[in-house]
Design a protein around this motif. Structure first.
Motif, PDB file in Angstrom:
ATOM      1  N   LEU A  75      -9.682  25.915 -13.932  1.00 47.63           N
ATOM      2  CA  LEU A  75     -10.692  25.114 -14.650  1.00 47.63           C
ATOM      3  C   LEU A  75     -12.071  25.311 -13.955  1.00 47.63           C
ATOM      4  N   PRO A  76     -12.947  25.796 -14.704  1.00 47.53           N
ATOM      5  CA  PRO A  76     -14.133  26.086 -13.936  1.00 47.53           C
ATOM      6  C   PRO A  76     -15.182  25.008 -13.439  1.00 47.53           C
ATOM      7  N   GLU A  77     -14.935  23.682 -14.189  1.00 46.38           N
ATOM      8  CA  GLU A  77     -15.543  22.661 -13.893  1.00 46.38           C
ATOM      9  C   GLU A  77     -14.958  21.881 -12.574  1.00 46.38           C
ATOM     10  N   PHE A  78     -13.865  22.258 -11.896  1.00 42.64           N
ATOM     11  CA  PHE A  78     -13.236  21.794 -11.052  1.00 42.64           C
ATOM     12  C   PHE A  78     -13.057  22.441  -9.793  1.00 42.64           C
ATOM     13  N   ASP A  79     -13.044  21.932  -8.677  1.00 44.63           N
ATOM     14  CA  ASP A  79     -13.230  22.676  -7.335  1.00 44.63           C
ATOM     15  C   ASP A  79     -11.505  23.000  -6.856  1.00 44.63           C
ATOM     16  N   ALA A  80     -11.496  23.996  -5.949  1.00 48.42           N
ATOM     17  CA  ALA A  80      -9.968  24.250  -5.592  1.00 48.42           C
ATOM     18  C   ALA A  80      -9.288  23.237  -5.438  1.00 48.42           C
ATOM     19  N   VAL A  81      -9.440  22.145  -4.646  1.00 49.33           N
ATOM     20  CA  VAL A  81      -8.462  20.990  -4.549  1.00 49.33           C
ATOM     21  C   VAL A  81      -8.003  20.467  -5.859  1.00 49.33           C
ATOM     22  N   GLU A  82      -9.230  20.102  -6.813  1.00 49.09           N
ATOM     23  CA  GLU A  82      -8.866  19.506  -8.007  1.00 49.09           C
ATOM     24  C   GLU A  82      -7.911  20.535  -8.983  1.00 49.09           C
ATOM     25  N   ASN A  83      -8.041  21.612  -8.901  1.00 49.62           N
ATOM     26  CA  ASN A  83      -7.099  22.650  -9.747  1.00 49.62           C
ATOM     27  C   ASN A  83      -5.925  22.436  -9.086  1.00 49.62           C
ATOM     28  N   VAL A  84      -5.900  22.649  -7.924  1.00 53.81           N
ATOM     29  CA  VAL A  84      -4.411  22.667  -7.423  1.00 53.81           C
ATOM     30  C   VAL A  84      -3.787  21.454  -7.517  1.00 53.81           C
ATOM     31  N   ALA A  85      -4.458  20.378  -7.465  1.00 59.91           N
ATOM     32  CA  ALA A  85      -3.764  19.004  -7.653  1.00 59.91           C
ATOM     33  C   ALA A  85      -3.448  18.552  -9.166  1.00 59.91           C
ATOM     34  N   MET A  86      -3.863  19.419  -9.885  1.00 58.45           N
ATOM     35  CA  MET A  86      -3.893  19.082 -11.679  1.00 58.45           C
ATOM     36  C   MET A  86      -2.179  18.869 -11.953  1.00 58.45           C
ATOM     37  N   PRO A  87      -1.470  19.614 -11.580  1.00 57.22           N
ATOM     38  CA  PRO A  87       0.046  19.523 -11.913  1.00 57.22           C
ATOM     39  C   PRO A  87       0.489  17.971 -11.447  1.00 57.22           C
ATOM     40  N   LEU A  88       0.248  17.812 -10.385  1.00 61.78           N
ATOM     41  CA  LEU A  88       0.462  16.410  -9.746  1.00 61.78           C
ATOM     42  C   LEU A  88       0.092  15.151 -10.352  1.00 61.78           C
ATOM     43  N   LEU A  89      -1.373  15.323 -10.786  1.00 62.93           N
ATOM     44  CA  LEU A  89      -1.965  14.273 -11.625  1.00 62.93           C
ATOM     45  C   LEU A  89      -1.370  14.148 -13.039  1.00 62.93           C
ATOM     46  N   LEU A  90      -1.028  15.379 -13.474  1.00 59.27           N
ATOM     47  CA  LEU A  90      -0.354  15.137 -14.848  1.00 59.27           C
ATOM     48  C   LEU A  90       0.926  14.654 -14.750  1.00 59.27           C
ATOM     49  N   GLY A  91       1.662  14.717 -13.421  1.00 61.65           N
ATOM     50  CA  GLY A  91       2.853  14.025 -13.322  1.00 61.65           C
ATOM     51  C   GLY A  91       2.870  12.649 -12.747  1.00 61.65           C
ATOM     52  N   ASN A  92       1.532  12.056 -13.055  1.00 60.87           N
ATOM     53  CA  ASN A  92       1.182  10.597 -12.463  1.00 60.87           C
ATOM     54  C   ASN A  92       1.418  10.427 -11.083  1.00 60.87           C
ATOM     55  N   VAL A  93       1.201  11.337 -10.278  1.00 61.50           N
ATOM     56  CA  VAL A  93       1.032  11.225  -8.770  1.00 61.50           C
ATOM     57  C   VAL A  93      -0.388  10.473  -8.490  1.00 61.50           C
ATOM     58  N   ALA A  94      -0.363   9.664  -7.442  1.00 62.60           N
ATOM     59  CA  ALA A  94      -1.645   9.094  -7.251  1.00 62.60           C
ATOM     60  C   ALA A  94      -2.713  10.040  -6.791  1.00 62.60           C
ATOM     61  N   ILE A  95      -3.954   9.947  -7.104  1.00 63.28           N
ATOM     62  CA  ILE A  95      -4.886  10.824  -6.894  1.00 63.28           C
ATOM     63  C   ILE A  95      -5.206  11.194  -5.458  1.00 63.28           C
ATOM     64  N   ASN A  96      -5.262   9.952  -4.550  1.00 65.31           N
ATOM     65  CA  ASN A  96      -5.411  10.359  -2.882  1.00 65.31           C
ATOM     66  C   ASN A  96      -4.136  11.225  -2.440  1.00 65.31           C
ATOM     67  N   GLU A  97      -3.012  10.925  -2.882  1.00 66.52           N
ATOM     68  CA  GLU A  97      -1.705  11.756  -2.578  1.00 66.52           C
ATOM     69  C   GLU A  97      -1.697  13.321  -3.184  1.00 66.52           C
ATOM     70  N   ALA A  98      -2.294  13.418  -4.344  1.00 69.70           N
ATOM     71  CA  ALA A  98      -2.294  14.470  -4.932  1.00 69.70           C
ATOM     72  C   ALA A  98      -3.485  15.422  -4.260  1.00 69.70           C
ATOM     73  N   ARG A  99      -4.500  14.955  -4.044  1.00 64.83           N
ATOM     74  CA  ARG A  99      -5.384  15.631  -3.151  1.00 64.83           C
ATOM     75  C   ARG A  99      -5.070  16.036  -1.841  1.00 64.83           C
ATOM     76  N   SER A 100      -4.341  15.194  -1.035  1.00 68.13           N
ATOM     77  CA  SER A 100      -3.993  15.466   0.293  1.00 68.13           C
ATOM     78  C   SER A 100      -3.041  16.513   0.199  1.00 68.13           C
ATOM     79  N   ARG A 101      -1.968  16.485  -0.814  1.00 70.63           N
ATOM     80  CA  ARG A 101      -0.958  17.604  -0.955  1.00 70.63           C
ATOM     81  C   ARG A 101      -1.727  18.910  -1.270  1.00 70.63           C
ATOM     82  N   ALA A 102      -2.586  19.085  -2.303  1.00 69.14           N
ATOM     83  CA  ALA A 102      -3.476  19.984  -2.592  1.00 69.14           C
ATOM     84  C   ALA A 102      -4.183  20.620  -1.574  1.00 69.14           C
TER      85      ALA A 102
END
Length: 236
Positions: free
Chosen positions: A100-127
Motif C-alpha cells: 500500500l503506497p501510503e503506508f510505510d514498511a512497518v505499517e504494510n507488514v503489520a497489516m495482516p495482524l491488524l486485520l486479525g484484530n491484534v493490538a496496534i502496538n503489538e502488531a508494529r513491534s512484530r512487524a
C-alpha cells in the motif's frame, strides 16, 4: 491430515463454462505439503498455475475436490471463516509486491495482524522484528516508493510471514527482479524457511529457483506431475 501435513489437496478439478461450452483447466489434482516443505510448480503459460494457486489460497472454489489447510477445510465453511483461515494459516507473495503506497514498511507488514484484530502496538513491534529478519532494519519508516525493487519484495515477504502462517504461496516472486536481486531474495526465502519452518509453494518460470526447492511439480494437461524430488517418477 497428520500433524506434519500443513496442506492437503484432494481430487481438485476446475471447469469453466464459457458460451455454453466447458473448459477443463484442472483435473484430479492431489498434493500433500509437509511442514517446512518447499515445492515449486512449473508449467507453460495457460496451463492453470494461477488457477491452482487461487484454489490453494482459498480465493477461488474448485469445481470438485477439497483443500484443507492446518486441518481446516477451505471450501466447506462460510466466506467469513475462509477469510479467517487465510489470514491465520496462509501468506501470499506475488510478482508485484502489492504494498500500500501510503503506508510505510512497518505499517504494510503489520497489516495482516491488524486485520486479525491484534493490538496496534503489538502488531508494529512484530512487524519491526520481521523487517529485521529480512534485513530491513533501516527501512522501517520508508514508503514503497522510497524502496528498491528487492527491498519492496522483502517487505512483501515479511508481510506474508508476519502471522507465522503454515504455508506461504508465491506467484513468480522473483519474476520482476534483476538476477542479482532475485538471487538475494532466493537466499532470503531459504533462510526464513529454515528459521520458521514455514512451507512454501512457489509458481515460477525461474528454473534455478525451482530446482532449489525440495520438490518440483509440473502442471500439464490439467494434471500435476512430480518431476524432481523424492519418488520423482511418481505422478501426483
Amino acid at each position: 491430515m497428520n500433524n506434519s501435513t500443513v496442506m492437503l489437496c484432494e481430487g481438485v478439478g476446475k471447469v469453466y463454462t464459457e458460451a455454453g461450452s466447458a473448459l477443463e483447466v484442472l483435473r484430479d489434482i492431489r498434493l500433500s505439503v509437509g511442514k517446512g516443505e518447499r515445492i515449486a510448480i512449473i508449467g507453460t503459460s495457460g496451463s492453470g498455475k494461477s488457477t491452482l494457486m487461487n484454489i490453494l489460497g482459498g480465493l477461488e472454489a474448485p469445481t470438485q475436490g477439497s483443500v484443507s489447510v492446518g486441518g481446516e477445510a477451505l471450501y466447506s465453511v462460510s466466506e467469513e471463516k475462509r477469510a479467517q483461515i487465510r489470514n491465520r494459516q496462509l501468506g501470499f507473495v506475488y510478482q508485484f509486491h502489492h504494498l500500500l503506497p501510503e503506508f510505510d514498511a512497518v505499517e504494510n507488514v503489520a497489516m495482516p495482524l491488524l486485520l486479525g484484530n491484534v493490538a496496534i502496538n503489538e502488531a508494529r513491534s512484530r512487524a519491526q522484528e520481521m523487517l529485521v529478519a529480512v534485513g530491513l532494519s533501516a527501512r522501517f519508516s520508508h514508503k514503497p516508493a522510497q524502496l528498491s525493487g528487492g527491498e519492496r519484495q522483502r517487505v512483501a515477504i515479511a508481510r506474508a510471514l508476519i502471522a507465522r502462517p503454515a504455508c506461504v504461496l508465491m506467484d513468480e516472486p522473483t519474476g520482476n527482479l534483476d538476477n542479482h536481486t532475485a538471487n538475494d531474495v532466493q537466499q532470503l526465502m531459504q533462510s526464513l524457511n529454515k528459521e520458521f519452518q514455514t512451507s512454501f509453494i512457489i509458481v515460477t518460470h525461474d528454473s534455478e529457483l525451482a530446482y532449489r526447492m525440495d520438490r518440483v511439480m509440473e502442471l500439464r494437461e490439467g494434471g500435476l506431475h512430480q518431476i524432481s524430488g523424492p519418488d520423482a517418477s511418481a505422478t501426483t
